[in-house]
Design a protein around this motif. Structure first.
Motif, mmCIF file in Angstrom:
data_model
loop_
_atom_site.group_PDB
_atom_site.id
_atom_site.type_symbol
_atom_site.label_atom_id
_atom_site.label_comp_id
_atom_site.label_asym_id
_atom_site.label_seq_id
_atom_site.Cartn_x
_atom_site.Cartn_y
_atom_site.Cartn_z
ATOM 1 N N GLY A 4 -15.231 29.626 -25.734
ATOM 2 C CA GLY A 4 -15.169 30.745 -26.661
ATOM 3 C C GLY A 4 -15.990 30.564 -27.925
ATOM 4 N N PRO A 5 -16.070 31.636 -28.714
ATOM 5 C CA PRO A 5 -16.794 31.562 -29.977
ATOM 6 C C PRO A 5 -15.961 30.918 -31.076
ATOM 7 C CG PRO A 5 -16.004 33.792 -29.618
ATOM 8 C CD PRO A 5 -15.593 32.985 -28.411
ATOM 9 N N SER A 6 -16.617 30.616 -32.167
ATOM 10 C CA SER A 6 -15.936 30.091 -33.341
ATOM 11 C C SER A 6 -14.798 31.010 -33.762
ATOM 12 C CB SER A 6 -16.939 29.966 -34.492
ATOM 13 O OG SER A 6 -16.291 29.931 -35.742
ATOM 14 N N PRO A 7 -13.630 30.459 -34.116
ATOM 15 C CA PRO A 7 -12.558 31.303 -34.661
ATOM 16 C C PRO A 7 -13.025 32.101 -35.870
ATOM 17 C CG PRO A 7 -11.712 29.126 -34.124
ATOM 18 C CD PRO A 7 -13.198 29.047 -33.961
ATOM 19 N N ASN A 8 -13.955 31.551 -36.636
ATOM 20 C CA ASN A 8 -14.497 32.293 -37.775
ATOM 21 C C ASN A 8 -15.261 33.527 -37.311
ATOM 22 O OD1 ASN A 8 -13.448 30.275 -39.368
ATOM 23 N ND2 ASN A 8 -15.409 29.271 -39.759
ATOM 24 N N ALA A 9 -15.986 33.383 -36.206
ATOM 25 C CA ALA A 9 -16.713 34.529 -35.665
ATOM 26 C C ALA A 9 -15.755 35.583 -35.133
ATOM 27 C CB ALA A 9 -17.658 34.073 -34.557
#
Length: 374
Positions: free
Chosen positions: A50-55
């Motif tokens: 998955g992508p960064s939690p920030n993203a």
């Protein structure tokens, strides 16, 4: 009586001559045909990490802005990329994944009969676009499962190619050349020939894979993406880096409102979270090691990979590998395989989370046994 699609008088002769197929059959189409979802989605080289939690957070917060078009210049993302890569903003163009950028580049450079060179069995979307604009594709074979820079250059000289397409690291084999090898290739390019260097997997490759960016060299364009290491395949964000004169030409043909605002914001946040990318690199490496071991446990050879997938030699021919793949798919494990001999002796499995690796470990012995019966 209705017209057959290829007889539609509205189509250009070129369009009418093309097959109405796509380079890939999506897993969703396969799920619809089977009337069942896959248990493990390991064929498209997506990142299940998955992508960064920030993203994710940034995209979630930006959904309320979906009523607005995305910035047609992708200004903020280009500015951040320029800082990250130490190049000028006018040397970066953002598009809907590398596929969308390839479309624009080919539209800019290829017309009926334009010769281009690529490797037989390499990423097929480049060929799809070249054919769509009437270009002539010349191929060279892989050498020991590597794309062969010397043979690509030699073929380009022979046919007067305008473009050479090469991916490093490679898809579908996962093999990689060093930066020094790629730099020698660039220096050996024929006059008036552009190297289209697809670096989709560069964030997952060993250090020393990519030669330094040199945007003053108009002989090469580098294409990268947020789909692989950054885990944002569904957002469709890619970018190309090159000489300002070529990058500026994209404005003549690109879809200026083709980028989702949410995707732009997500990519900007993902780029800023290099710690997450480093963690994904570690997880991909662990998964690669697991796939190497699964192959060994089944008496197979895994080709060392510099990507987020592992290509496994099934030990026989393409028909046998297709039977292995068919059994895996029937067991709910979506994988793909190279489509040109001799690389089609292999199957290709995306790296993934431990539960997916456990499914592969369980399904592969049965798939091999099933293939023996075909």
């Amino acid at each position: 009586m209705s017209e057959r699609p290829d007889q539609n008088p509205l189509l250009t002769p070129l369009a009418a001559s093309l097959p109405s197929t796509v380079p890939f059959v999506g897993p969703e189409a396969q799920e619809r045909a089977a009337a069942a979802p896959f248990k493990a989605r390991l064929g498209a080289n997506e990142s299940t990490f998955g992508p960064s939690p920030n993203a994710i957070r940034a995209m979630r917060q930006s959904v309320k802005e979906t009523w607005m078009y995305g910035d047609p210049e992708s200004h903020d993302l280009r500015a951040a990329l320029a800082t990250h890569l130490d190049v000028g903003m006018d040397e970066i163009v953002v598009g809907a994944g590398i596929d969308g950028l390839l479309d624009s580049l080919v539209r800019l450079t290829v017309t009926t009969g334009t010769p281009v060179v690529t490797s037989a069995g390499a990423y097929p979307t480049f060929n799809y676009h070249v054919t769509g604009y009437g270009g002539t594709i010349h191929t060279v074979a892989y050498t020991a499962d590597f794309e062969d820079p010397d043979h690509l250059i030699a073929k380009a000289r022979q046919v007067g190619a305008k473009l050479i397409y090469m991916s490093n690291p490679d898809n579908p084999m996962g093999t990689v050349h060093t930066a020094a090898t790629i730099q020698r290739m660039i220096e050996g390019l024929p006059e008036n020939c552009l190297l289209v260097l697809d670096e989709a997997y560069i964030e997952l490759a060993p250090n020393g894979t990519a030669p330094p960016l040199n945007t003053s060299d108009s002989r090469v364009i580098r294409m990268r993406t947020f789909s692989k290491g950054y885990g944002m395949a569904g957002a469709r964000v890619g970018y190309a880096v090159g000489h300002a004169s070529l990058i500026g030409a994209f404005n003549r043909v690109r879809n200026h409102f083709g980028m989702s605002r949410v995707s732009q914001i997500g990519a900007l946040a993902a780029l800023a979270d290099q710690d997450w990318l480093a963690d994904v690199r570690d997880k991909v490496e662990a998964s690669r090691q697991t796939l190497y071991q699964i192959a060994e446990d089944n008496g197979l050879i895994a080709i060392p990979s510099a990507t987020n997938f592992v290509t496994i030699d099934c030990g026989r021919d393409g028909a046998f590998a297709r039977a292995v793949l068919a059994s895996l798919v029937a067991q709910g494990v979506f994988v793909r395989m190279p489509f040109v001999t001799p690389q089609d002796r292999c199957i290709r499995i995306s790296c993934s989370v431990p539960k997916d690796m456990a499914l592969v470990s369980k399904a592969l012995p049965k798939a091999l046994a099933d293939a023996q019966k075909v």
